[in-house]
Design a protein around this motif. Structure first.
Motif, short mmCIF file in Angstrom:
data_model
loop_
_atom_site.label_atom_id
_atom_site.label_comp_id
_atom_site.label_asym_id
_atom_site.label_seq_id
_atom_site.Cartn_x
_atom_site.Cartn_y
_atom_site.Cartn_z
N GLU A 1 1.53 4.46 6.86
CA GLU A 1 2.55 4.12 5.85
C GLU A 1 3.82 4.94 6.10
OE1 GLU A 1 0.92 4.07 1.86
OE2 GLU A 1 -0.25 2.26 2.33
N ARG B 1 -0.71 0.34 -3.31
CA ARG B 1 -0.97 1.75 -3.64
C ARG B 1 -1.76 1.89 -4.94
NH1 ARG B 1 4.28 5.11 -1.36
NH2 ARG B 1 3.41 5.23 0.74
N CYS C 1 -4.06 -0.14 3.47
CA CYS C 1 -2.71 0.41 3.61
C CYS C 1 -1.79 -0.67 4.16
CB CYS C 1 -2.68 1.66 4.47
SG CYS C 1 -3.00 1.38 6.21
#
Ligand code: DP6
Length: 370
Positions: free
Chosen positions: A273, A305, A316
């Motif tokens: 990320e 998230r 992710c």
């Protein structure tokens, strides 16, 4: 011996320059790839400013066939035509012409033939997925097959390495689309055998949790023009944060070694990320600046998230130079993440479109069933 060696440009110049005069067709299928550590910034001759690493994809592929016919006399210029999905596309010729002129030194037969190139992608043009990586990898593989026809003792290792070397000269990220499943490109102090000239299969231990890793591409803004790679890479020339960026990419790639060997998903999420957001931060702080995320990109990131915090599921995101979001997760979580996508994320995708892909094994010769 060369398997262990670092290879230089000269190793890719054929010794036997005898032309051959056959007619034929070669067809290859090559996948796209998604970078975890991004290549963003380059020097002359397609040399990356930092090393990068990607997951090779499986179903987002380009199929390219090259029909070749010897010319009566060698021409001053390359002789070829291009078709995309059956339609002749002269507007794509300049990129291929540039590619041919960059690789001619390594494939001296290029001016001896007329080429008819047919290409098609499994992913729609409007999806915003760049076809240059898969397209250049497929074309480079076709041309390597032609070279191999002249040099039948060429082994699979050299074939793939040179295909990657050539593909890089078409589009940098294309050199990571020849092999699977994790490919590293760019000289890195801690990665043995790494080179600026070609991609190599990631040479260290990878925990089984990463096997069949999933990549669902959420199409936030179909058809939106991404920043062209030439504009994007140029942005890093004289960029105020360029040095820090290149350093942090090198560090992130180093961190992945432990993460991959231990199956450390928490560490993986952090690095991946951060890389995605840094890529966009570079675009937002360049001159000119580009904001490529859309409101729905941020909504999707926030949902991802939130879901991770609520459920502990290690999903992710990563981003390309555009608004779409790649959702990465282990195969074992496929079912629950599938539900999460349907319940929360599809609403943010343009026309509800998304593409389910996963880790794949690289370019392959197409089997033609007559
Ligand atoms: C953001 O490989 O498309 O996807 O070498 O100019 O063709 P050229 O660039 P290209 O750049 C890819 C940029 C990226 C990051 C990555 O794939 O590493």
């Amino acid at each position: 011996m060369y398997k262990l060696m670092f290879m230089t440009e000269n190793d890719f110049i054929p010794l036997n320059k005898e032309g051959y005069r056959d007619t034929g067709t070669v067809t290859w299928v090559a996948p796209s790839n998604i970078a975890l550590v991004k290549y963003w910034g380059k020097r002359a001759h397609q040399i990356p400013a930092n090393a990068s690493l990607s997951f090779t994809l499986d179903s987002c592929v380009t199929t390219t066939s090259v029909a070749y016919e010897p010319l009566r006399a060698r021409k001053d210029d390359f002789s070829f035509e291009l078709h995309l999905d059956g339609m002749r596309r002269d507007d794509f010729k300049p990129k291929t012409h540039t590619f041919f002129s960059r690789i001619e030194r390594y494939l001296p037969f290029l001016r001896d033939f007329h080429f008819t190139i047919h290409t098609s992608n499994t992913f729609p043009h409007s999806s915003g997925i760049a076809s240059s990586a898969s397209g250049m990898a497929a074309l480079a593989s076709c041309l390597m097959e032609m070279e191999q026809n002249q040099a039948p003792d060429m082994d699979a290792f050299f074939f793939r390495r040179k295909a990657s070397f050539l593909a890089r000269l078409g589009s940098g990220s294309a050199c990571r689309s020849i092999q699977g499943e994790l490919v590293e490109w760019g000289a890195h102090p801690d990665i043995e055998g790494s080179s600026d000239l070609y991609g190599i299969p990631y040479p260290y231990e990878v925990h089984p949790i990463f096997k069949n890793y999933q990549d669902t591409i959420l199409l936030i803004d179909e058809g939106q023009k991404q920043v062209s790679s030439s504009v994007g890479h140029d942005l890093m020339q004289n960029h105020p944060f360029a040095r820090q960026r290149f350093r942090s990419a090198t560090e992130n790639l180093g961190k992945l070694r432990q993460i991959f060997s231990k199956g450390d998903l928490q560490g993986f999420v952090e690095v991946v990320e951060q890389e995605a957001l840094t890529l966009h931060a570079m675009m937002m702080t360049g001159k000119p600046d580009f904001i490529l995320m859309k409101p729905n990109t941020l909504r999707v990131i926030s949902e991802i998230r939130g879901y991770r915090e609520r459920t502990g599921t290690m999903v992710c995101f990563t981003l390309d130079a555009g608004a779409n979001v790649h959702l990465l997760f282990p195969e074992q979580d496929k079912e629950k993440v599938g539900l999460f996508i349907l319940e929360k994320l599809v609403a943010f995708c343009e026309k509800g479109h998304y593409i389910c892909d996963r880790l794949g094994s690289g370019a392959r010769k197409a089997v033609i069933i007559a």
